[in-house]
Design a protein around this motif. Structure first.
Motif, PDB file in Angstrom:
ATOM      1  N   VAL A   1     -15.350  58.269  50.686  1.00 48.65           N
ATOM      2  CA  VAL A   1     -14.741  57.221  49.862  1.00 48.65           C
ATOM      3  C   VAL A   1     -15.762  56.136  49.561  1.00 48.65           C
ATOM      4  O   VAL A   1     -15.900  55.685  48.428  1.00 48.65           O
ATOM      5  CB  VAL A   1     -13.510  56.632  50.579  1.00 48.65           C
ATOM      6  CG1 VAL A   1     -12.953  55.439  49.813  1.00 48.65           C
ATOM      7  CG2 VAL A   1     -12.445  57.698  50.760  1.00 48.65           C
ATOM      8  N   THR A   2     -16.493  55.733  50.591  1.00 51.11           N
ATOM      9  CA  THR A   2     -17.542  54.733  50.413  1.00 51.11           C
ATOM     10  C   THR A   2     -18.438  54.735  51.634  1.00 51.11           C
ATOM     11  O   THR A   2     -18.096  55.306  52.681  1.00 51.11           O
ATOM     12  CB  THR A   2     -16.941  53.319  50.202  1.00 51.11           C
ATOM     13  OG1 THR A   2     -17.970  52.412  49.796  1.00 51.11           O
ATOM     14  CG2 THR A   2     -16.296  52.792  51.472  1.00 51.11           C
ATOM     15  N   SER A   3     -19.591  54.100  51.495  1.00 51.36           N
ATOM     16  CA  SER A   3     -20.492  53.895  52.618  1.00 51.36           C
ATOM     17  C   SER A   3     -20.829  52.416  52.683  1.00 51.36           C
ATOM     18  O   SER A   3     -21.241  51.815  51.678  1.00 51.36           O
ATOM     19  CB  SER A   3     -21.770  54.717  52.443  1.00 51.36           C
ATOM     20  OG  SER A   3     -22.640  54.513  53.552  1.00 51.36           O
ATOM     21  N   LEU A   4     -20.604  51.813  53.839  1.00 47.28           N
ATOM     22  CA  LEU A   4     -20.869  50.393  54.036  1.00 47.28           C
ATOM     23  C   LEU A   4     -22.180  50.270  54.807  1.00 47.28           C
ATOM     24  O   LEU A   4     -22.285  50.727  55.944  1.00 47.28           O
ATOM     25  CB  LEU A   4     -19.725  49.747  54.820  1.00 47.28           C
ATOM     26  CG  LEU A   4     -18.310  50.036  54.307  1.00 47.28           C
ATOM     27  CD1 LEU A   4     -17.277  49.427  55.248  1.00 47.28           C
ATOM     28  CD2 LEU A   4     -18.129  49.503  52.892  1.00 47.28           C
ATOM     29  N   ASP A   5     -23.166  49.670  54.179  1.00 45.42           N
ATOM     30  CA  ASP A   5     -24.482  49.569  54.800  1.00 45.42           C
ATOM     31  C   ASP A   5     -24.599  48.310  55.644  1.00 45.42           C
ATOM     32  O   ASP A   5     -23.952  47.298  55.384  1.00 45.42           O
ATOM     33  CB  ASP A   5     -25.580  49.567  53.725  1.00 45.42           C
ATOM     34  CG  ASP A   5     -25.666  50.906  53.004  1.00 45.42           C
ATOM     35  OD1 ASP A   5     -25.423  51.936  53.653  1.00 45.42           O
ATOM     36  OD2 ASP A   5     -25.957  50.904  51.791  1.00 45.42           O
ATOM     37  N   ALA A   6     -25.443  48.391  56.662  1.00 46.94           N
ATOM     38  CA  ALA A   6     -25.666  47.257  57.556  1.00 46.94           C
ATOM     39  C   ALA A   6     -27.118  47.294  58.019  1.00 46.94           C
ATOM     40  O   ALA A   6     -27.755  48.343  58.004  1.00 46.94           O
ATOM     41  CB  ALA A   6     -24.735  47.335  58.768  1.00 46.94           C
ATOM     42  N   PRO A   7     -27.664  46.141  58.435  1.00 48.17           N
ATOM     43  CA  PRO A   7     -29.010  46.145  59.009  1.00 48.17           C
ATOM     44  C   PRO A   7     -29.051  46.981  60.283  1.00 48.17           C
ATOM     45  O   PRO A   7     -28.018  47.299  60.866  1.00 48.17           O
ATOM     46  CB  PRO A   7     -29.274  44.658  59.309  1.00 48.17           C
ATOM     47  CG  PRO A   7     -28.321  43.918  58.431  1.00 48.17           C
ATOM     48  CD  PRO A   7     -27.110  44.788  58.331  1.00 48.17           C
ATOM     49  N   PRO A   8     -30.244  47.348  60.741  1.00 49.11           N
ATOM     50  CA  PRO A   8     -30.353  48.143  61.975  1.00 49.11           C
ATOM     51  C   PRO A   8     -29.645  47.479  63.160  1.00 49.11           C
ATOM     52  O   PRO A   8     -29.644  46.260  63.301  1.00 49.11           O
ATOM     53  CB  PRO A   8     -31.866  48.211  62.208  1.00 49.11           C
ATOM     54  CG  PRO A   8     -32.456  48.071  60.848  1.00 49.11           C
ATOM     55  CD  PRO A   8     -31.548  47.121  60.115  1.00 49.11           C
ATOM     56  N   SER A   9     -29.047  48.307  64.000  1.00 45.98           N
ATOM     57  CA  SER A   9     -28.345  47.861  65.222  1.00 45.98           C
ATOM     58  C   SER A   9     -27.179  46.917  64.924  1.00 45.98           C
ATOM     59  O   SER A   9     -26.862  46.047  65.718  1.00 45.98           O
ATOM     60  CB  SER A   9     -29.318  47.184  66.200  1.00 45.98           C
ATOM     61  OG  SER A   9     -30.294  48.092  66.612  1.00 45.98           O
ATOM     62  N   GLU A  10     -26.520  47.111  63.786  1.00 43.15           N
ATOM     63  CA  GLU A  10     -25.475  46.182  63.386  1.00 43.15           C
ATOM     64  C   GLU A  10     -24.063  46.737  63.485  1.00 43.15           C
ATOM     65  O   GLU A  10     -23.116  46.020  63.227  1.00 43.15           O
ATOM     66  CB  GLU A  10     -25.720  45.719  61.936  1.00 43.15           C
ATOM     67  CG  GLU A  10     -26.903  44.777  61.785  1.00 43.15           C
ATOM     68  CD  GLU A  10     -26.661  43.446  62.476  1.00 43.15           C
ATOM     69  OE1 GLU A  10     -26.134  42.531  61.842  1.00 43.15           O
ATOM     70  OE2 GLU A  10     -26.990  43.338  63.666  1.00 43.15           O
ATOM     71  N   VAL A  11     -23.904  48.012  63.785  1.00 43.89           N
ATOM     72  CA  VAL A  11     -22.555  48.592  63.820  1.00 43.89           C
ATOM     73  C   VAL A  11     -22.343  49.307  65.151  1.00 43.89           C
ATOM     74  O   VAL A  11     -22.929  50.358  65.401  1.00 43.89           O
ATOM     75  CB  VAL A  11     -22.340  49.579  62.653  1.00 43.89           C
ATOM     76  CG1 VAL A  11     -20.912  50.121  62.705  1.00 43.89           C
ATOM     77  CG2 VAL A  11     -22.598  48.916  61.311  1.00 43.89           C
TER      78      VAL A  11
END
Length: 321
Positions: A96-106
């Motif tokens: 459906v979607t991809s939510l990006d985050a900086p490294p080590s953020e999720v």
């Protein structure tokens, strides 16, 4: 109350299994168990026989460390060490979607009870990010302040957010940090309310009672499980019995018990009326990263279920009664 082992699946994934969540039943199918592994895949399993529903779902470049299901049962989300959250359709596996985050953020994520917001624990950013599930736009970033007289944690910044949980009424959000503190937020006002203290090591998992929005349970590396009044800021009780880190906690749908998984390789069932462990399950041969009670609902569902997953690559399923 008791647990009875139903079945276990060895080598359910090719690597350690770190994530487990139940996908609620829909009109067309029963609830399903969702697991995520360091083998970079998520898998869906039928609720009683633990038979795989489909081939492993790929889409991540590194190991899957957290998973959550939308309350409608239609969508699920998986978070990976590749710093992304993949949201996908449960029945078709279409992204459906991809939510990006900086490294080590999720490191943890959970949908709110109405399914309108996805909360993502923000790791080294010392925050929880809230995403609108209709537009998949970021609608708020809840900054986790350092408590007074706090000791810096391993990141050096004083905060590293590992876990997140919604209250059953959707009004409060709690998150656990590497330094052992738990932050509580008023979601409607996007306002930090207070810290809950008592732990001094990472709080890797937490869950609100399904029957009392004030009561919060936390699992910590200090081997203890804490029960808090999240509104009154008070520690109601501390439960001990595990021999090592407590990596996961979940509350039974009837609100009478919690289950925990630990690096001591056991799953424990705790009676909340006495705040004592009433049963210890030893199905696993390595640390237990996640425990999850099946939500109520679905045609013909009468028995409770608990699932556990482990570094030993196995899934265990228990009857809860």
């Amino acid at each position: 109350m008791k647990l009875a082992g139903l079945r276990s699946v060895e080598n359910a994934h090719d690597e350690s299994i770190w994530a487990a969540a139940w996908v609620p039943a829909t009109d067309s199918r029963p609830a399903l168990l969702l697991t995520g592994s360091l083998d970079e895949t998520v898998r869906l399993w039928r609720p009683d026989e633990l038979a795989a529903v489909a081939p492993p779902s790929r889409g991540h470049a590194l190991g899957v460390v957290a998973a959550a299901a939308h309350p409608s049962g239609a969508l699920a989300a998986a978070a990976s060490l590749d710093s992304s959250v993949r949201v996908f359709d449960v029945d078709s596996n279409a992204s459906v979607t991809s939510l990006d985050a900086p490294p080590s953020e999720v490191w943890g994520l959970q949908f709110d009870p109405k399914g309108t917001v996805l909360a993502v624990a923000g790791g080294g950013s010392a925050s929880v990010k809230l995403w609108d599930t209709s537009t998949w736009q970021l609608i708020a970033t809840l900054a986790v302040p350092r408590p007074d007289r706090a000791r810096p944690d391993r990141t050096g910044s004083g905060k590293f957010v590992l876990s997140v949980a919604w209250s059953p009424d959707g009004r409060r959000l709690a998150c656990g940090s590497m330094d052992g503190t738990v932050a509580v937020f008023d979601v409607a006002r996007a306002k930090f309310l207070h810290h809950l203290e008592g732990h001094h090591m990472p709080v890797r998992s937490l869950v609100f009672s399904p029957i009392d929005a004030r009561v919060l349970f936390t699992a910590c590396d200090d081997t203890h499980v804490h029960m808090y009044d999240a509104e009154g800021k008070s520690l109601v009780g501390a439960m001990s019995g595990h021999a090592s880190w407590v990596l996961s906690v979940d509350a039974s749908p009837d609100g009478a018990a919690i289950a925990t998984g630990s690096s001591d390789r056991t799953v424990r069932l705790w009676d909340l009326s006495t705040r004592t462990a009433v049963q210890t399950m030893t199905n696993h041969t390595d640390q237990v990263w996640a425990v999850a009670f099946r939500p109520p609902g679905g045609t013909g569902v009468r028995a409770g279920r608990l699932a556990s997953v482990s570094d030993d690559k196995s899934i265990s399923l228990y009857d809860y009664s």
